[in-house]
Design an enzyme around this catalytic site. Structure first.
Site, PDB file in Angstrom:
ATOM      1  CE  LYS A 136     -27.312  39.755  23.383  1.00 48.00           C
ATOM      2  NZ  LYS A 136     -28.252  39.078  22.507  1.00 48.00           N
ATOM      3  CB  CYS A 171     -12.846  45.044  29.063  1.00 46.83           C
ATOM      4  SG  CYS A 171     -13.485  46.086  27.762  1.00 46.83           S
ATOM      5  CD  GLU A 175      -9.854  48.204  25.805  1.00 46.51           C
ATOM      6  OE1 GLU A 175      -9.806  48.013  24.592  1.00 46.51           O
ATOM      7  OE2 GLU A 175     -10.625  47.600  26.574  1.00 46.51           O
ATOM      8  CB  THR A 219     -21.766  49.665  22.718  1.00 48.70           C
ATOM      9  OG1 THR A 219     -20.805  49.512  21.663  1.00 48.70           O
ATOM     10  CG2 THR A 219     -23.054  49.008  22.287  1.00 48.70           C
ATOM     11  CG  HIS A 248     -17.009  43.369  30.509  1.00 49.70           C
ATOM     12  ND1 HIS A 248     -16.655  44.670  30.782  1.00 49.70           N
ATOM     13  CD2 HIS A 248     -16.970  43.227  29.158  1.00 49.70           C
ATOM     14  CE1 HIS A 248     -16.378  45.284  29.627  1.00 49.70           C
ATOM     15  NE2 HIS A 248     -16.567  44.434  28.632  1.00 49.70           N
ATOM     16  CG  ASN A 270     -17.656  48.994  27.131  1.00 48.04           C
ATOM     17  OD1 ASN A 270     -17.153  48.837  28.244  1.00 48.04           O
ATOM     18  ND2 ASN A 270     -17.387  48.202  26.107  1.00 48.04           N
TER      19      ASN A 270
HETATM   20  P1  HMG Z   1     -26.318  45.681  15.842  1.00 43.69           P
HETATM   21  O1  HMG Z   1     -26.005  44.611  14.870  1.00 43.69           O
HETATM   22  O2  HMG Z   1     -26.539  47.046  15.308  1.00 43.69           O
HETATM   23  O3  HMG Z   1     -27.586  45.319  16.709  1.00 43.69           O
HETATM   24  O4  HMG Z   1     -25.148  45.810  16.907  1.00 43.69           O
HETATM   25  P2  HMG Z   1     -28.574  44.061  16.595  1.00 43.69           P
HETATM   26  O5  HMG Z   1     -29.283  44.099  15.283  1.00 43.69           O
HETATM   27  O6  HMG Z   1     -27.892  42.802  17.014  1.00 43.69           O
HETATM   28  O7  HMG Z   1     -29.627  44.495  17.712  1.00 43.69           O
HETATM   29  C1  HMG Z   1     -29.240  44.568  19.051  1.00 43.69           C
HETATM   30  C2  HMG Z   1     -30.408  44.095  19.905  1.00 43.69           C
HETATM   31  O8  HMG Z   1     -31.484  45.025  19.764  1.00 43.69           O
HETATM   32  C3  HMG Z   1     -30.967  42.734  19.486  1.00 43.69           C
HETATM   33  O9  HMG Z   1     -31.346  42.062  20.658  1.00 43.69           O
HETATM   34  C4  HMG Z   1     -32.208  43.102  18.676  1.00 43.69           C
HETATM   35  O10 HMG Z   1     -33.199  42.092  18.652  1.00 43.69           O
HETATM   36  C5  HMG Z   1     -32.674  44.325  19.461  1.00 43.69           C
HETATM   37  P3  HMG Z   1     -30.810  40.553  20.928  1.00 43.69           P
HETATM   38  O11 HMG Z   1     -31.321  39.729  19.805  1.00 43.69           O
HETATM   39  O12 HMG Z   1     -29.298  40.638  20.912  1.00 43.69           O
HETATM   40  O13 HMG Z   1     -31.355  40.196  22.264  1.00 43.69           O
HETATM   41  N1  HMG Z   1     -33.543  45.224  18.692  1.00 43.69           N
HETATM   42  C6  HMG Z   1     -34.640  45.796  19.205  1.00 43.69           C
HETATM   43  N2  HMG Z   1     -35.216  45.709  20.437  1.00 43.69           N
HETATM   44  C7  HMG Z   1     -36.358  46.449  20.653  1.00 43.69           C
HETATM   45  N3  HMG Z   1     -36.932  47.233  19.708  1.00 43.69           N
HETATM   46  C8  HMG Z   1     -36.377  47.346  18.474  1.00 43.69           C
HETATM   47  C9  HMG Z   1     -35.190  46.607  18.176  1.00 43.69           C
HETATM   48  N4  HMG Z   1     -34.395  46.486  17.095  1.00 43.69           N
HETATM   49  C10 HMG Z   1     -33.389  45.639  17.419  1.00 43.69           C
HETATM   50  N5  HMG Z   1     -36.949  48.141  17.566  1.00 43.69           N
HETATM   51  C11 HMG Z   1     -23.649  45.080  18.624  1.00 43.69           C
HETATM   52  C12 HMG Z   1     -25.119  45.242  18.219  1.00 43.69           C
HETATM   53  C13 HMG Z   1     -23.596  44.738  20.112  1.00 43.69           C
HETATM   54  C14 HMG Z   1     -23.048  43.932  17.821  1.00 43.69           C
HETATM   55  C15 HMG Z   1     -22.878  46.399  18.339  1.00 43.69           C
HETATM   56  O14 HMG Z   1     -23.420  47.448  19.088  1.00 43.69           O
HETATM   57  C16 HMG Z   1     -21.400  46.292  18.598  1.00 43.69           C
HETATM   58  O15 HMG Z   1     -20.619  45.855  17.742  1.00 43.69           O
HETATM   59  N6  HMG Z   1     -20.920  46.717  19.822  1.00 43.69           N
HETATM   60  C17 HMG Z   1     -19.508  46.661  20.189  1.00 43.69           C
HETATM   61  C18 HMG Z   1     -19.052  45.250  20.541  1.00 43.69           C
HETATM   62  C19 HMG Z   1     -19.518  44.790  21.897  1.00 43.69           C
HETATM   63  O16 HMG Z   1     -19.943  45.563  22.735  1.00 43.69           O
HETATM   64  N7  HMG Z   1     -19.384  43.464  22.148  1.00 43.69           N
HETATM   65  C20 HMG Z   1     -19.758  42.908  23.414  1.00 43.69           C
HETATM   66  C21 HMG Z   1     -19.004  41.615  23.757  1.00 43.69           C
HETATM   67  S1  HMG Z   1     -17.237  41.843  23.643  1.00 43.69           S
HETATM   68  C22 HMG Z   1     -16.826  42.748  25.077  1.00 43.69           C
HETATM   69  O17 HMG Z   1     -17.625  42.861  25.964  1.00 43.69           O
HETATM   70  C23 HMG Z   1     -15.472  43.365  25.130  1.00 43.69           C
HETATM   71  C24 HMG Z   1     -15.452  44.859  24.908  1.00 43.69           C
HETATM   72  O18 HMG Z   1     -15.911  45.517  26.083  1.00 43.69           O
HETATM   73  C25 HMG Z   1     -14.044  45.325  24.531  1.00 43.69           C
HETATM   74  C26 HMG Z   1     -12.895  44.994  25.472  1.00 43.69           C
HETATM   75  O19 HMG Z   1     -12.770  43.918  26.015  1.00 43.69           O
HETATM   76  O20 HMG Z   1     -12.007  45.851  25.551  1.00 43.69           O
HETATM   77  C27 HMG Z   1     -16.373  45.300  23.774  1.00 43.69           C
END
Ligand code: HMG
Length: 413
Positions: free
Chosen positions: A258, A115, A83, A158, A249, A304
């Site tokens: 999850k 992906c 991609e 990520t 993935h 990733n």
């Molecule tokens: P965020 O909002 O900054 O993080 O972004 P958050 O507040 O949701 O925290 C993440 C986790 O850390 C949570 O755990 C918190 O509780 C924990 P969860 O509730 O999810 O189990 N946390 C802590 N743990 C321990 N000690 C602490 C602490 N503080 C918080 N002190 C987000 C997270 C993934 C949304 C962001 O990084 C993002 O936007 N990433 C990119 C999108 C992504 O990877 N999506 C995945 C699904 S889509 C996919 O897989 C396709 C993709 O590969 C693209 C393609 O297909 O081409 C992305």
């Protein structure tokens, strides 16, 4: 007799440099535990402009061909899933074809759906062989990407970059795939996208996690229905436990946790069995540790890599566990934002341990250099067409544009 088709060999390529996510967390004023435990990531590959999708793909492809020992004249198809291509018309596969000096008489093209693009290529290759159209020829499928969300964004920890190449053939030495046994799920959603001309992806992060889980539920149930009908797995209860391992993935390693909890929840709902929430949480943790965690060793050190993420997980799993997995069935889940997805399965070959050793994954990761956050930020700010400083000794490199044509340097033969 049934024709056995699947992945005969793997090659992995990653950028030369990486940043520690604990360092990135400190620089962003975030608790390191959020990245290390909350997202489950330790290190993130950082690609310089010279290490583009083509350069990574060519190196992984070269390594996969060497690992399989196949004569390139026996290839009839080269597909690159990506991609993050480098041209609107000329596919990455075309560059790889030229850099590796592969035979003229073959199909060469790219496949794209976020992906999932690499899985689209893998399925095309497997079904091409299964149809008989391939004759005695094999396919080379490469997944290659540079994942960028941008400095200071929630997606920043990520990111990653890398390529996984697979030789797909009959009598495979790594994994025989269950041809025709898969479940697919697709929905038109805006969870993640990259408008034309943009280097960084746009993402609705939390929504993307939900889209992934929704797609997984449909795809897994689709796989399960056929697997039960074909007597591949026994019905009832937590059917997913009948798979020795499951590779998901991996956009970040916590996502695999999850995903696995979600698959188990689907099984419990399908079985209409009442469950104790606390007990199931403990069982899900134990099952994650046994069925999924062994696949995450390389992913947590690279980040990733989009199309290649599932297959980096597979490479890590075989590297860690192939000796115990011979003859056992594993599940694989591929997700591409936008979205489309597929849950499929295969049986690990008896000689997988010996074959995956040729991918030398520990050496590939150990050869990298750790860089500071300041150096990572300097690299992120470089224009995509920055010329390369030094000649490559260890891989292919994009070296600039001449007459509107991208130029690449090759490693010494
Ligand atoms: P965020 O909002 O900054 O993080 O972004 P958050 O507040 O949701 O925290 C993440 C986790 O850390 C949570 O755990 C918190 O509780 C924990 P969860 O509730 O999810 O189990 N946390 C802590 N743990 C321990 N000690 C602490 C602490 N503080 C918080 N002190 C987000 C997270 C993934 C949304 C962001 O990084 C993002 O936007 N990433 C990119 C999108 C992504 O990877 N999506 C995945 C699904 S889509 C996919 O897989 C396709 C993709 O590969 C693209 C393609 O297909 O081409 C992305």
């Amino acid at each position: 007799m049934k024709t056995r088709i699947g992945i005969d060999a793997l090659g992995v390529a990653v950028p030369r440099r990486y940043v520690e996510l604990a360092d990135l967390a400190s620089a962003r004023g975030v608790a390191p535990e959020k990245y290390l435990r909350g997202l489950g990531v330790r290190e993130m590959a950082v690609a310089e402009p010279g290490e583009d999708t083509v350069a990574l793909a060519a190196l992984a492809a070269r390594r996969a061909l060497a690992a399989s020992g196949i004569d390139p004249r026996d290839l009839g198809m080269l597909v690159v899933g990506t991609e993050t291509g480098v041209d609107h018309a000329k596919p990455v596969a075309s560059y790889v074809h030229g850099l590796l000096e592969l035979p003229r008489a073959m199909r060469v093209y790219d496949t794209q759906h976020a992906c999932y693009g690499g899985t689209a290529g893998l399925m095309a290759a497997v079904e091409w062989i299964a149809s008989g159209a391939a004759g005695d020829r094999a396919a080379l499928v490469v997944c290659s990407d540079v994942a960028r969300y941008g400095v200071g964004t929630p997606g920043e920890p990520t990111q990653g970059a890398g390529a996984v190449a697979m030789v797909v053939a009959t009598n495979p030495a790594l994994v025989e795939l269950d041809v025709g046994l898969s479940g697919a799920a697709s929905t038109h959603v805006h969870d993640f996208w990259r408008p034309l001309g943009a280097r960084e992806a746009q993402v609705d992060g939390h929504y993307s996690v939900q889209c992934y889980l929704d797609a997984l539920a449909t795809a897994y149930r689709g796989w399960k229905a056929i697997a039960v009908e074909r007597d591949v797995v026994r019905p009832g209860g937590v059917v997913s436990e009948r798979l020795a391992r499951i590779c998901y993935h991996v956009p970040f390693c916590k996502m695999a946790r999850k995903a696995h909890q979600h698959v188990r929840r689907c099984d419990l709902e399908d079985a209409s069995a009442p469950w104790d929430v606390a007990q199931e949480e403990a069982r899900a943790d134990a099952s994650f540790a046994a069925q999924v965690e062994p696949s995450l060793g390389a992913c947590t050190r690279v980040g990733n890599i989009y199309t290649g993420s599932l297959y980096l997980g597979l490479a890590g799993l075989l590297h860690a566990d192939a000796r115990d997995l011979g003859g056992k069935r594993i599940g694989l889940f591929s997700y591409g934002s936008g979205c489309t997805s597929e849950f499929f399965s295969g049986v690990v070959a008896a000689r997988a341990a010996e074959r995956i050793a040729r991918a030398a994954i520990d050496d590939v990761l150990a050869a990298r250099e750790r860089i500071s956050v300041a150096e990572y930020e300097r690299i992120m700010a470089l224009p995509a067409t920055s010329p390369l400083g030094a000649a490559p000794t260890d891989g292919y490199r994009f070296v600039g544009v001449s007459g509107h044509q991208r130029q690449y340097a090759r490693p010494p033969a």
